[in-house]
Design an enzyme around this catalytic site. Structure first.
Site, mmCIF file in Angstrom:
data_model
loop_
_atom_site.group_PDB
_atom_site.id
_atom_site.type_symbol
_atom_site.label_atom_id
_atom_site.label_comp_id
_atom_site.label_asym_id
_atom_site.label_seq_id
_atom_site.Cartn_x
_atom_site.Cartn_y
_atom_site.Cartn_z
ATOM 1 N N ASP A 164 37.025 47.275 30.854
ATOM 2 C CA ASP A 164 37.168 48.362 31.609
ATOM 3 C C ASP A 164 36.524 49.737 31.020
ATOM 4 O O ASP A 164 36.840 50.729 31.623
ATOM 5 C CB ASP A 164 38.499 48.758 31.813
ATOM 6 C CG ASP A 164 39.364 47.592 32.710
ATOM 7 O OD1 ASP A 164 39.083 47.784 33.988
ATOM 8 O OD2 ASP A 164 40.078 46.751 31.941
ATOM 9 N N ARG A 217 51.054 53.821 34.288
ATOM 10 C CA ARG A 217 50.351 53.993 32.975
ATOM 11 C C ARG A 217 50.740 55.294 32.366
ATOM 12 O O ARG A 217 50.315 55.547 31.199
ATOM 13 C CB ARG A 217 48.723 54.015 33.469
ATOM 14 C CG ARG A 217 48.301 52.780 34.244
ATOM 15 C CD ARG A 217 47.927 51.943 33.046
ATOM 16 N NE ARG A 217 47.414 50.958 33.752
ATOM 17 C CZ ARG A 217 46.281 50.560 34.116
ATOM 18 N NH1 ARG A 217 45.314 51.130 33.648
ATOM 19 N NH2 ARG A 217 45.701 49.343 34.683
ATOM 20 N N HIS A 275 46.842 54.886 40.192
ATOM 21 C CA HIS A 275 46.629 56.283 39.991
ATOM 22 C C HIS A 275 46.876 57.287 40.795
ATOM 23 O O HIS A 275 46.401 56.923 41.925
ATOM 24 C CB HIS A 275 45.531 56.587 39.113
ATOM 25 C CG HIS A 275 45.016 55.754 37.874
ATOM 26 N ND1 HIS A 275 43.717 55.154 37.824
ATOM 27 C CD2 HIS A 275 45.956 55.480 36.686
ATOM 28 C CE1 HIS A 275 43.881 54.576 36.242
ATOM 29 N NE2 HIS A 275 45.122 55.006 35.698
ATOM 30 N N GLU A 335 36.799 58.178 32.688
ATOM 31 C CA GLU A 335 37.970 59.069 33.267
ATOM 32 C C GLU A 335 39.362 58.966 32.582
ATOM 33 O O GLU A 335 39.949 60.027 32.290
ATOM 34 C CB GLU A 335 38.011 59.163 34.837
ATOM 35 C CG GLU A 335 39.002 59.960 35.296
ATOM 36 C CD GLU A 335 39.106 59.961 36.822
ATOM 37 O OE1 GLU A 335 39.556 58.852 37.277
ATOM 38 O OE2 GLU A 335 39.310 61.098 37.608
ATOM 39 N N ASP A 336 39.634 57.713 32.416
ATOM 40 C CA ASP A 336 41.150 57.464 31.883
ATOM 41 C C ASP A 336 41.309 57.889 30.508
ATOM 42 O O ASP A 336 42.212 58.199 30.022
ATOM 43 C CB ASP A 336 41.455 56.073 31.944
ATOM 44 C CG ASP A 336 41.720 55.656 33.462
ATOM 45 O OD1 ASP A 336 42.145 56.412 34.404
ATOM 46 O OD2 ASP A 336 41.154 54.690 33.893
ATOM 47 N N CYS A 349 36.688 57.584 38.402
ATOM 48 C CA CYS A 349 36.816 56.869 37.408
ATOM 49 C C CYS A 349 35.665 56.893 36.464
ATOM 50 O O CYS A 349 35.652 56.682 34.951
ATOM 51 C CB CYS A 349 37.233 55.479 37.713
ATOM 52 S SG CYS A 349 38.422 55.340 38.789
HETATM 53 N N1 GLY Z 1 40.528 48.552 35.979
HETATM 54 C C1 GLY Z 1 41.074 49.777 35.715
HETATM 55 C C2 GLY Z 1 42.370 49.853 34.989
HETATM 56 O O1 GLY Z 1 42.974 49.082 35.422
HETATM 57 O O2 GLY Z 1 42.546 50.708 34.377
#
Ligand code: GLY
Length: 275
Positions: free
Chosen positions: A62, A138, A170, A67-68, A269
């Site tokens: 991933d 998350r 998200h 961005e995460d 993302c």
């Molecule tokens: N595939 C992106 C996520 O699950 O964070």
């Protein structure tokens, strides 16, 4: 114009990504995924002054979803502790990339501030001086509190609970910002509830463009007059053309991201934007 964007190449292992999509019914075409990601990076390079492209990491399927991994507000960046354990070691090279951005004066690691904190950048939306942080599977309250502390002098952190127990990955799967006054959101019940909470908690009556599909609710604004949208969602595209181009004079570029969508990825993302 946006000064910096960080993005990251798509690994060959991409089809092992974390996703809620049933890939046994619709496998990811890795060649096409790479082509779509390349097209995205090309648009970034056309509209952002400096693009820092981090190499892919085959151990982290991933990793292109940069961005995460961090949240940036003004001269401060927080390097996140991602909410999915398989993604937590993605952060190192992205933190190094942040160090190349001269306007960033402070880079802090969420884990150092609170070991229990988790947060994905996809749950964070900065609109003017309000940073909306959606609690989700998350992102936890400790994660939101770390951002509140780190950005105490630069923005107001507003915690949003509407998606806390929902299957939505998200916050930015349902709402994104065009500019300081205007948001795009999905018109499903979850999207409407989210907008209601955002408006009620901020006291700001944003103008909201509702689209019927969730995927195109995630748009990527690259400056005040250029927005990237998702191809293949005709009714949402029609509304965005009418509302953004015809009414507001904003130029649109539609990208086909079919293979990244299968990985639960959207437009925002794949980059970290630093004004
Ligand atoms: N595939 C992106 C996520 O699950 O964070």
């Amino acid at each position: 114009m946006i000064s910096y964007a960080i993005c990251r190449d798509l690994p060959q292992s991409f089809s092992n990504c974390v996703t809620a999509v049933d890939l046994s019914q619709s496998a990811i075409d890795i060649t096409l995924a790479r082509q779509q990601h390349d097209d995205y990076v090309k648009v970034l390079k056309e509209h952002v002054e400096n693009v820092i492209q981090v190499s892919a990491d085959e151990d982290h399927p991933d990793c292109c979803f940069v961005e995460d991994t961090c949240v940036v507000v003004k001269d401060t960046a927080v390097v996140n502790q991602l909410g999915h354990v398989s993604r937590q070691k993605e952060i190192g090279p992205n933190a190094e990339a942040l160090k190349q951005v001269p306007t960033l004066k402070t880079i802090v690691y969420m884990k150092d501030m609170d070991e229990e904190a988790t947060l994905d950048g996809g749950d964070c939306m900065l609109v003017g001086d309000h940073l909306y942080v959606g609690l989700s599977a998350r992102t936890n309250e400790q994660g939101a509190k770390v951002l509140e502390k780190a950005f105490s002098s630069s923005c107001k952190v507003v915690t949003i609970t509407a998606l806390k127990d929902s299957p939505t990955l998200h916050l930015k799967c349902l709402v994104t910002q065009v500019n300081e006054d205007t948001l795009v959101a999905c018109s499903n019940p979850a999207g409407k509830e989210l907008i209601q909470e955002i408006k009620q908690k901020s006291g700001i009556d944003y103008s909201v463009i509702f689209v019927p599909d969730s995927v195109p609710a995630n748009i990527l604004a690259l400056g005040s007059d250029f927005v990237v949208i998702q191809k293949n969602f005709p009714e949402s595209e029609r509304i965005l053309v009418e509302e953004l181009t015809e009414k507001r004079g904003i130029q649109l570029k539609a990208l086909d991201m079919s293979e990244l969508i299968k990985a639960d990825g959207a437009l925002t993302c794949c980059s970290v934007l630093i004004p």
